[in-house]
Design a protein around this motif. Sequence first.
Motif, mmCIF file in Angstrom:
data_model
loop_
_atom_site.group_PDB
_atom_site.id
_atom_site.type_symbol
_atom_site.label_atom_id
_atom_site.label_comp_id
_atom_site.label_asym_id
_atom_site.label_seq_id
_atom_site.Cartn_x
_atom_site.Cartn_y
_atom_site.Cartn_z
ATOM 1 N N PRO A 50 0.852 -1.412 0.083
ATOM 2 C CA PRO A 50 -0.046 0.171 -0.202
ATOM 3 C C PRO A 50 0.803 1.547 0.087
ATOM 4 N N THR A 51 2.311 1.509 0.484
ATOM 5 C CA THR A 51 2.669 2.221 0.382
ATOM 6 C C THR A 51 3.695 2.598 0.106
ATOM 7 N N LYS A 52 3.902 1.918 -1.469
ATOM 8 C CA LYS A 52 4.843 1.387 -1.986
ATOM 9 C C LYS A 52 5.867 1.481 -1.895
ATOM 10 N N SER A 53 6.399 0.931 -0.396
ATOM 11 C CA SER A 53 7.942 0.769 0.019
ATOM 12 C C SER A 53 8.587 -0.675 -0.901
ATOM 13 N N GLN A 54 7.506 -1.121 -1.190
ATOM 14 C CA GLN A 54 8.345 -3.182 -1.767
ATOM 15 C C GLN A 54 7.952 -2.979 -3.109
ATOM 16 N N VAL A 55 9.175 -3.640 -3.708
ATOM 17 C CA VAL A 55 8.764 -3.498 -5.237
ATOM 18 C C VAL A 55 9.020 -5.456 -5.219
ATOM 19 N N LYS A 56 8.629 -6.039 -6.231
ATOM 20 C CA LYS A 56 8.652 -7.112 -6.623
ATOM 21 C C LYS A 56 9.296 -7.565 -8.058
ATOM 22 N N PHE A 57 11.129 -8.565 -8.374
ATOM 23 C CA PHE A 57 11.188 -7.890 -9.543
ATOM 24 C C PHE A 57 10.887 -9.416 -10.528
ATOM 25 N N HIS A 58 10.448 -9.394 -11.532
ATOM 26 C CA HIS A 58 10.130 -10.178 -12.508
ATOM 27 C C HIS A 58 11.277 -12.170 -12.192
ATOM 28 N N ASN A 59 12.698 -11.450 -11.989
ATOM 29 C CA ASN A 59 13.683 -12.456 -11.905
ATOM 30 C C ASN A 59 14.556 -11.830 -10.747
ATOM 31 N N PRO A 60 14.101 -11.784 -9.419
ATOM 32 C CA PRO A 60 15.199 -11.091 -7.966
ATOM 33 C C PRO A 60 16.735 -11.821 -8.089
ATOM 34 N N SER A 61 17.056 -13.180 -9.083
ATOM 35 C CA SER A 61 18.084 -13.413 -8.844
ATOM 36 C C SER A 61 19.082 -12.499 -9.476
ATOM 37 N N LEU A 62 18.355 -11.938 -10.852
ATOM 38 C CA LEU A 62 18.844 -11.005 -11.248
ATOM 39 C C LEU A 62 19.686 -9.835 -10.972
ATOM 40 N N ALA A 63 18.351 -9.397 -9.932
ATOM 41 C CA ALA A 63 18.374 -8.565 -9.631
ATOM 42 C C ALA A 63 19.487 -8.099 -8.172
ATOM 43 N N PHE A 64 19.332 -9.202 -7.574
ATOM 44 C CA PHE A 64 20.850 -9.703 -6.806
ATOM 45 C C PHE A 64 22.002 -9.585 -7.165
ATOM 46 N N ARG A 65 22.671 -10.908 -8.286
ATOM 47 C CA ARG A 65 23.478 -10.659 -8.889
ATOM 48 C C ARG A 65 23.848 -9.699 -9.847
ATOM 49 N N ALA A 66 23.408 -8.406 -9.685
ATOM 50 C CA ALA A 66 23.631 -6.970 -10.546
ATOM 51 C C ALA A 66 23.822 -6.294 -9.836
ATOM 52 N N VAL A 67 23.327 -5.962 -8.031
ATOM 53 C CA VAL A 67 23.637 -4.673 -7.237
ATOM 54 C C VAL A 67 24.701 -6.027 -6.175
ATOM 55 N N GLN A 68 24.700 -7.245 -6.317
ATOM 56 C CA GLN A 68 26.358 -7.346 -5.525
ATOM 57 C C GLN A 68 27.729 -7.615 -6.104
ATOM 58 N N ALA A 69 27.627 -7.442 -7.533
ATOM 59 C CA ALA A 69 28.660 -7.521 -8.772
ATOM 60 C C ALA A 69 29.173 -6.116 -8.703
ATOM 61 N N ALA A 70 28.077 -4.968 -8.287
ATOM 62 C CA ALA A 70 28.071 -2.926 -8.315
ATOM 63 C C ALA A 70 29.277 -2.798 -7.629
ATOM 64 N N ILE A 71 28.871 -3.748 -6.157
ATOM 65 C CA ILE A 71 30.064 -3.278 -5.439
ATOM 66 C C ILE A 71 31.175 -4.216 -5.174
ATOM 67 N N ARG A 72 30.846 -6.137 -5.310
ATOM 68 C CA ARG A 72 32.379 -6.790 -5.190
ATOM 69 C C ARG A 72 33.029 -5.847 -6.172
ATOM 70 N N ASP A 73 32.994 -5.951 -7.638
ATOM 71 C CA ASP A 73 33.987 -5.708 -8.252
ATOM 72 C C ASP A 73 35.286 -4.751 -7.969
ATOM 73 N N THR A 74 34.050 -3.475 -7.423
ATOM 74 C CA THR A 74 34.966 -2.194 -7.388
ATOM 75 C C THR A 74 35.228 -2.392 -5.462
ATOM 76 N N LEU A 75 35.270 -3.332 -4.614
ATOM 77 C CA LEU A 75 35.839 -3.820 -3.444
ATOM 78 C C LEU A 75 36.835 -4.077 -3.837
ATOM 79 N N GLU A 76 37.050 -5.515 -4.880
ATOM 80 C CA GLU A 76 37.933 -6.423 -4.693
ATOM 81 C C GLU A 76 39.280 -5.948 -5.712
ATOM 82 N N GLN A 77 38.919 -4.348 -5.818
ATOM 83 C CA GLN A 77 40.316 -3.793 -6.173
ATOM 84 C C GLN A 77 40.664 -2.452 -5.428
ATOM 85 N N ALA A 78 40.077 -2.614 -4.253
ATOM 86 C CA ALA A 78 41.030 -2.331 -3.135
ATOM 87 C C ALA A 78 40.763 -0.136 -3.483
#
Length: 227
Positions: A132-160
């Motif tokens: 009702p508050t539009k505070s949550q969403v549902k991705f058609h493929n949640p695994s793609l969203a998870f992998r994209a978010v994880q990679a966006a941060i991890r790829d930079t962190l690995e370069q320290a």
Amino acid sequence: EGTQIKTTLKALALAHHDVEFRVYEKNELTFFWPACKSRKERVEQILEIKTMYEGRAQRENVTAYAVFADPHQVAKTGRNIWLFAQNRWVQDRSMQAAVMEAYRNLLMHGEYPIAVVWAEVDPEYIDVNIHPTKSQVKFHNPSLAFRAVQAAIRDTLEQAPWVPKTSAVTSVAAPAAFGLGAESVPQVQSSFVHQDFQVTQFQKKDFPNHLFQMRSDQSSTLFHNQD
């Protein structure tokens, strides 16, 4: 209620970096956030952290962009993990889990990263009307969203990027000791892999010294009996 209002206004400011915000409380100016040129500049302004890093990743039709602090700047709660889907502030457990996964082996127990993440996908692949508050969403493929978010941060962190890099390691004393000129020794480029990614940190447990002394005495007695 006042805290919730301020949090909501911070989220609006993070979502619209090119808009100026003035927040007043009891006729006094509490926050002033001038318009910024980029999301990274806005995040540093809102969260009051001078140096932050950014990363971007795409997994099929999901694109994630993140601005985040290094592992040495942490929070005690997950409130400094800001998540946006289609530039709308949301509460998504999967995206938050992806942020935590990106920092795996870099944080101690009870530490949370400081990060702001935007996830973008074609409108037909996301449902924004599940709460009702539009505070949550549902991705058609949640695994793609998870992998994209994880990679966006991890790829930079690995370069320290927070650690100063050395382009080359040279030595003059060693060649001279073997009668070689410095010009005869090739320059060796050093590669850097930050040690934080290679080890898992554990809390150290100290044992009383008399336990080690007792074990040592028992071992001496055992070898004496064998003789």
